[in-house]
Structure formats: C-alpha cells, structure tokens
Design a protein around this motif. Structure first.
Motif, short mmCIF file in Angstrom:
data_model
loop_
_atom_site.label_atom_id
_atom_site.label_comp_id
_atom_site.label_asym_id
_atom_site.label_seq_id
_atom_site.Cartn_x
_atom_site.Cartn_y
_atom_site.Cartn_z
N GLU A 96 0.84 -1.21 0.00
CA GLU A 96 0.00 0.00 0.00
C GLU A 96 0.87 1.26 0.00
O GLU A 96 0.42 2.34 -0.37
N LEU A 99 1.30 3.90 -3.02
CA LEU A 99 0.29 4.91 -3.35
C LEU A 99 0.82 6.30 -3.00
O LEU A 99 1.37 6.52 -1.93
N GLY A 100 0.63 7.21 -3.94
CA GLY A 100 1.10 8.58 -3.75
C GLY A 100 2.57 8.76 -4.10
O GLY A 100 3.13 9.84 -3.86
N PRO A 184 -10.90 3.76 -7.00
CA PRO A 184 -10.20 3.95 -5.72
C PRO A 184 -8.69 3.87 -5.84
O PRO A 184 -7.96 4.40 -5.00
N ILE A 185 -8.18 3.17 -6.87
CA ILE A 185 -6.74 3.03 -7.09
C ILE A 185 -6.43 3.39 -8.55
O ILE A 185 -7.13 2.95 -9.46
N LYS A 186 -5.37 4.18 -8.75
CA LYS A 186 -4.99 4.60 -10.10
C LYS A 186 -3.50 4.34 -10.32
O LYS A 186 -2.68 4.77 -9.52
N GLU A 211 -3.02 11.39 -4.70
CA GLU A 211 -3.78 10.58 -3.75
C GLU A 211 -4.29 9.31 -4.41
O GLU A 211 -4.92 9.35 -5.48
N ASN A 212 -4.02 8.16 -3.79
CA ASN A 212 -4.43 6.85 -4.31
C ASN A 212 -3.89 6.57 -5.71
O ASN A 212 -4.49 5.81 -6.47
N THR A 213 -2.77 7.21 -6.04
CA THR A 213 -2.18 7.06 -7.38
C THR A 213 -0.72 6.66 -7.25
O THR A 213 -0.01 7.15 -6.38
N PHE A 241 -3.47 -4.71 -6.49
CA PHE A 241 -4.66 -4.07 -5.91
C PHE A 241 -5.95 -4.72 -6.42
O PHE A 241 -6.94 -4.80 -5.69
N HIS A 246 -10.08 -4.35 -5.38
CA HIS A 246 -10.27 -2.97 -5.80
C HIS A 246 -10.56 -2.88 -7.31
O HIS A 246 -10.12 -3.73 -8.09
N VAL A 248 -9.43 -0.90 -10.31
CA VAL A 248 -8.22 -0.13 -10.59
C VAL A 248 -8.31 0.52 -11.97
O VAL A 248 -8.74 -0.11 -12.94
#
Length: 434
Positions: A96, A99-100, A184-186, A211-213, A241, A246, A248
């Motif tokens: 996790e 992310l970011g 939610p996830i990129k 954020e979330n990327t 993910f 998720h 994605v």
C-alpha cells in the motif's frame, strides 16, 4: 524483529557464492559463462575494478555461453567482471506504500520521499486472466469526460486505446481521465517518454495530487529492457490491488514506445525485422501485456487505457493496427478538431467502444446514435453550408443538425480542469437530442 518481516528481508537478498564471468560486451548484450541459468533468469553484473553494478536478464543461451540484456547501460563494465544469479527473479516489492509515490520499474522511489515499506513480492510477468474466469463487463466506468461517457461509454474491466499523432493532446486527456475517474486506485505508467514530461504531467495534468495514485516511470534515456519491463511492472502493481478486490484504473503512455523498446531488444538478438522494422516479438508482446487487464470473478477489475502514437496520423501503423485488434475499443484524437478549437479533440465518428451497448440504457443509446447521425450530416454537408449552396427546408434532418451545431460542439468541448458527473452528462445529451 517479527519472523515474517525477517523472512521478507532475507528473501530479498542474494547470498549465493557461485558466480559466472563476463567474456564479451557490446552496446546491448553482455556475453557470460560459468552459471547454470534459464531464459528469463535475472542476474547481477558486478564490476571488479569499480563499484558499478547492474541487473540484467538472460535472453539467449548457446551451450555454455549465455547472453544478458542489461537493464542499464554497459559503460564501465569489462571482461572478467562477475555475474551472480538473482534469487528474487522477476519479482518486485509491492505494498500500500506505493500509493502517492513516483517509482521506477523496480519500485525504487524517485520522488525523494524516502523508502517504501515492503509487504509483498509480485512477479513482473504473469499469465493473463483465464478466459472462463473473466467477469462480464456490465457496469459503467465513468471517466468524467463528456465525450467518452456520452458516446464511448467505458465499462469496468474494459481495455481502450487512445490513438493520436504527436502534439494532439494525449497527455492532457490522460490527466482528465485520471482526475475524473472515481476508481479507488490509479496506476499510471509513463514509458519511454521525455524526462521533462514526468513532473509536468504530475503538476499540470494531475494538479500535483497523487492521492491513491502510483506513477511508474521509465524514461526514454533508460535502457530498452527497463522500458519494456516498466510496463509489465506497472501492470503487476495494478494486479496487486485488483487481487485485493479494488477497481483499478490503469493508464499507460505509450504502447508505441513499449513496442519500440522490444524492437531494439529483438533486433539486437538477431530477430528478423518485419513491417517498419518491428520484429515478430514486438507484436506478440502486446497481448501479453494488454490481456492482463480486465475483470476477474471474485476479485476486482483493471480498466485500462493505452495511448498509441500514430506517426504521421497513420492508423495503418503496425502497432496501431495490432492494438486495435486486441483492445475493446479505440478513442481517436483528431488534429482537425484541434484546429476548430474543440478539446479534447475526440473524433466520435471514427472512435468506438465495443461494450457500450451492453452497459447503457435505451434512452442514452438512442440519444448517442442521433447525435452521431446529426454530426455526420454536418460534416458531409459542411462545404455546401459554408458557401451558402444549401437551402433551408430541403432536408428536415440537416436543418435540425444546423440548428443544433453550436450546442453540439459545446457538448464535445470540455476544459481540462473540469470533471463531469456521468448521470449529468447523459441527461444533458438526452435533452440536447430531444
């Protein structure tokens, strides 16, 4: 230290004392001997005269000799340098914590924000989702871009291509999709592009919000192997993910640079060139990457957008042609629309989404078809209208198209910083076509 953390840390190290030896080096391939290796094995090349070290992959074996394609450039290495087998193989650390962050294909941070905590190792190369385990694409995946949501509606787990020549607006559209998507996830893969474009894409196209990327970067100055596996590495992050349940968003710029990297590798290994110099492996590699996206039963989904650079706006380019045959839809950007000031310049007449009819309602479908028909009439009769040769009242449908020309063009235009709600987009389209 907890046993699990110790085990993870130890598994990431290579404690092998056996090693091989470099016997020949050229610009793209290192020849070595002395190790029992297989195709696809990862090795470390360590300089005996300096502190240089690089990673490579075994791509060919000839008796006792094996050939390594390095992930970096070979300057500074020489014969007699040592070659160690990498116990990790083609695995990358994923958690996790990515992310970011902005990372290279091996998940090493390049944003200066410190180390990333390792929780799990994922293979870079994996088989695509089995055909009978794929879930049906039956849910809308809104991207916040009116033209796509209205006429090229995307579904969760769909694969689409963005086809355009240079300077038409691929990066801007990519930024709009990443910002406008509710995923939610990129995961964003920037493969083979100029280094200058990375901070520009983050600041200008994403507004500095990660954020979330996670952004995986392999720039044009990286080795061909780094560019090739940068795409597979980014897809592995998306799969990590997806397996957690998720939905994605995976977006990659660009498939063409990815194929060019394989062209360099293939030609260096002696593969015969075919159309535009691409060896057969360049074309067979595309489905190996693209088919890993999709929706899997009991898990999440990967909705993928791949940009394809069409040199000279030539849609018969071998990479563009092969990509269209693999993907579930194509979004074509038109240089002509940019001349008219319509952004994003999506040519709705030449573009298509193969799952759109399965995921939208009847009213939306009828409005989209009518819009396309009226827009086609305008394009076909544009010259007659401009020179005043068309007499109003001759064709009732064309009259309607002329009356709605300005609101139709306004619907197709959207500021790069604006995101539109899917429901509001559909309602606006239906009202416009009444």
């Amino acid at each position: 230290m907890p046993f699990k953390s110790l085990k993870t840390k130890l598994s990431s190290q290579n404690y092998s004392i056996s090693f091989g030896e470099v016997i020949k080096i050229n610009a793209n391939v290192i020849t070595a001997k002395g190790l029992h290796v297989s195709i696809g094995d990862m090795v470390r090349i360590v300089s005996s005269s300096s502190d240089l070290e690089t990673t490579g992959m075994v791509t060919e074996i000839d008796g006792a000799l094996f050939y390594i394609t390095p992930f970096s450039f070979v300057e500074g290495f020489c014969s007699k340098d040592k070659v160690y087998q990498n116990s990790n193989g083609m695995n990358i650390p994923v958690s996790e914590g990515v992310l970011g962050r902005v990372v290279d294909p091996f998940m090493k941070p390049i944003d200066g924000k410190g180390k990333i905590k390792i929780e799990h190792f994922s293979p870079i190369i994996k088989a695509p989702i089995e055909a009978m385990k794929r879930g049906m694409i039956n849910e809308v995946f809104s991207v916040g871009v009116k033209t796509i949501d209205g006429f090229l509606t995307c579904g969760k787990g769909q694969k689409l291509g963005i086809f355009a020549g240079s300077g038409v607006g691929k990066s801007t559209l990519m930024g709009m999709i990443v910002r406008g998507s509710l995923a939610p996830i990129k995961v964003v893969a920037l493969i083979g592009e100029r280094g200058r474009e990375v901070p520009e894409f983050i600041e200008k196209n994403l507004g500095g919000n990660l954020e979330n990327t996670v952004i995986v970067v392999a720039t044009s100055d990286d080795s061909p192997l780094m560019r090739k596996y940068g795409a597979f590495s980014a897809m592995s992050v998306a799969e990590y993910f997806k397996d957690k349940g998720h939905d994605v968003l995976f977006i990659m710029d660009s498939i063409t640079r990815f194929a060019m990297a394989q062209r360099e590798i293939g030609l260096a290994l002696g593969e015969p060139p075919t159309s535009k110099g691409y060896p057969p492996s360049s074309l067979t590699l595309l489905p190996q990457l693209m088919e890993r996206a999709g929706k899997e039963e009991g898990k999440g989904s990967i909705t993928a957008f791949f940009t394809v650079l069409t040199e000279g706006d030539d849609m018969s380019d071998p990479i563009a042609d092969q990509s269209r045959s693999i993907l579930d839809g194509h979004i074509i950007l038109s240089r002509e629309l940019t001349d008219f000031g319509i952004y994003p310049p999506i040519n709705i007449l030449n573009s298509a989404s193969r799952v759109m009819t399965d995921i939208i309602d009847e009213e939306h479908f009828k409005a989209a078809i009518k819009f396309r028909r009226l827009y086609t009439l305008l394009r076909e009769n544009e010259t007659l209208i401009r020179i005043g040769a068309y007499t109003k009242g001759t064709d009732r449908e064309l009259d309607e198209a002329i009356n709605k020309k300005e609101p139709m063009e306004a619907f197709m235009s959207q500021k790069a910083t604006k995101q539109n709600d899917f429901k509001a987009t559909v309602e606006e389209l239906i009202d416009l076509m009444k």
